[in-house]
Design a protein around this motif. Structure first.
Motif, PDB file in Angstrom:
ATOM      1  N   TRP A  42      -5.652   0.870   6.297  1.00 18.71           N
ATOM      2  CA  TRP A  42      -5.479  -0.473   5.753  1.00 18.71           C
ATOM      3  C   TRP A  42      -4.000  -0.749   5.518  1.00 18.71           C
ATOM      4  CZ3 TRP A  42      -9.560  -3.745   5.351  1.00 18.71           C
ATOM      5  CH2 TRP A  42     -10.823  -3.158   5.493  1.00 18.71           C
ATOM      6  N   SER A  43      -3.569  -1.950   5.867  1.00 17.91           N
ATOM      7  CA  SER A  43      -2.155  -2.298   5.727  1.00 17.91           C
ATOM      8  C   SER A  43      -1.968  -3.481   4.792  1.00 17.91           C
ATOM      9  CB  SER A  43      -1.555  -2.648   7.098  1.00 17.91           C
ATOM     10  OG  SER A  43      -2.194  -3.790   7.648  1.00 17.91           O
ATOM     11  N   SER A  44      -0.807  -3.515   4.172  1.00 22.39           N
ATOM     12  CA  SER A  44      -0.436  -4.601   3.278  1.00 22.39           C
ATOM     13  C   SER A  44       1.078  -4.723   3.291  1.00 22.39           C
ATOM     14  CB  SER A  44      -0.908  -4.307   1.848  1.00 22.39           C
ATOM     15  OG  SER A  44      -0.289  -5.190   0.928  1.00 22.39           O
ATOM     16  N   LEU A  52      -3.864   3.308   2.076  1.00 22.55           N
ATOM     17  CA  LEU A  52      -4.527   2.780   0.886  1.00 22.55           C
ATOM     18  C   LEU A  52      -5.675   3.678   0.437  1.00 22.55           C
ATOM     19  CD1 LEU A  52      -4.485   0.298  -1.030  1.00 22.55           C
ATOM     20  CD2 LEU A  52      -6.192  -0.736   0.479  1.00 22.55           C
ATOM     21  N   TYR A  81      -5.905  -6.888   1.994  1.00 20.04           N
ATOM     22  CA  TYR A  81      -5.496  -5.861   2.943  1.00 20.04           C
ATOM     23  C   TYR A  81      -6.205  -6.099   4.277  1.00 20.04           C
ATOM     24  CZ  TYR A  81      -4.357  -3.621  -1.493  1.00 20.04           C
ATOM     25  OH  TYR A  81      -3.891  -3.365  -2.755  1.00 20.04           O
TER      26      TYR A  81
END
Length: 232
Positions: A42-44, A52, A81
């Motif tokens: 997961w990216s943010s 994450l 996310y």
């Protein structure tokens, strides 16, 4: 079914610490990885290059959100996310949690959207992971087309549960269900139930959901989400 599916859970006021929210988020991500049989990254923008799914990373992100929310801590924090995987082409998580003011305008929620080749088979297990991690008052798996099809019996903005393909009700709501629905129910270990089942009777059709909605919207099982406590 190749349309994007949306699993969403809602609950009333529930004050939580950053540690509690991080644990819930990591639990859901771990459960989702188990369902998918792969580790989804997961990216943010706030967490470039970090996983994450690791508690320290999740706690860092959640703690930062709590620290920054100095103007209205009583309404909770919001995060989002995105991810890609092998079984899911795209996925997104958004949530508003930790709100504790006694108001109908504050509604805690967790939403995960995904699209993939076996999208329908994932609906039931993903809903169960959402329930296990976040303990919502009610939850459902739906899509934009399904929501639009039921708009007449489930108007946008109407408080309380809304039916989707699959639906979860907490224990107290389950106990308030009218009779005649047993074959459509799957009982869970926490006392709650899932209406419709990807394993047995299948997802609710638009016609069946419309039929149920007309009855359930008048029952205590579908009363508005509590504004003074976290669950019905």
């Amino acid at each position: 079914m190749d349309e994007e599916l949306i699993a969403r859970g809602f609950w009333g006021p529930r004050q939580e610490t950053a540690e509690q929210v991080a644990d819930e988020l990591v639990a859901f991500i771990a459960g989702l990885d188990k369902v998918l049989g792969e580790t989804v990254s997961w990216s943010s923008p706030a967490l470039p290059g970090n996983s994450l799914g690791e508690r320290d990373t999740a706690l860092q992100a959640i703690s930062a959100a709590f620290r920054e929310n100095t103007d209205a801590p009583h309404v909770g924090i919001s995060q989002s996310y995105r991810a890609r995987g092998n079984r899911i082409a795209t996925a997104a998580i958004t949530f508003v949690v930790g709100g504790y003011v006694e108001s109908a305008k504050v509604r805690n929620s967790f939403v995960v959207k995904w699209r993939g080749a076996d999208i329908a088979t994932l609906a039931d297990p993903i809903l169960r992971e959402l329930v296990s991690a976040w303990d919502p008052d009610w939850a459902a798996v739906t899509s934009r087309s399904f929501t639009d099809a039921l708009a007449e019996v489930q108007p946008v903005g109407r408080p309380g549960p809304k039916l989707g393909y699959l639906n979860y009700l907490s224990e107290a709501r389950a106990q308030a269900l009218p009779g005649g629905m047993d074959k459509h129910l799957t009982k869970l270990g926490n006392g709650g139930v899932i209406i419709g089942s990807g394993e047995a009777d299948g997802f609710l059709s638009v016609d069946k959901a419309t039929e149920f909605a007309k009855v359930l919207r008048l029952s205590a099982a579908f009363s508005p989400t509590p504004t003074t406590r976290s669950k019905f």
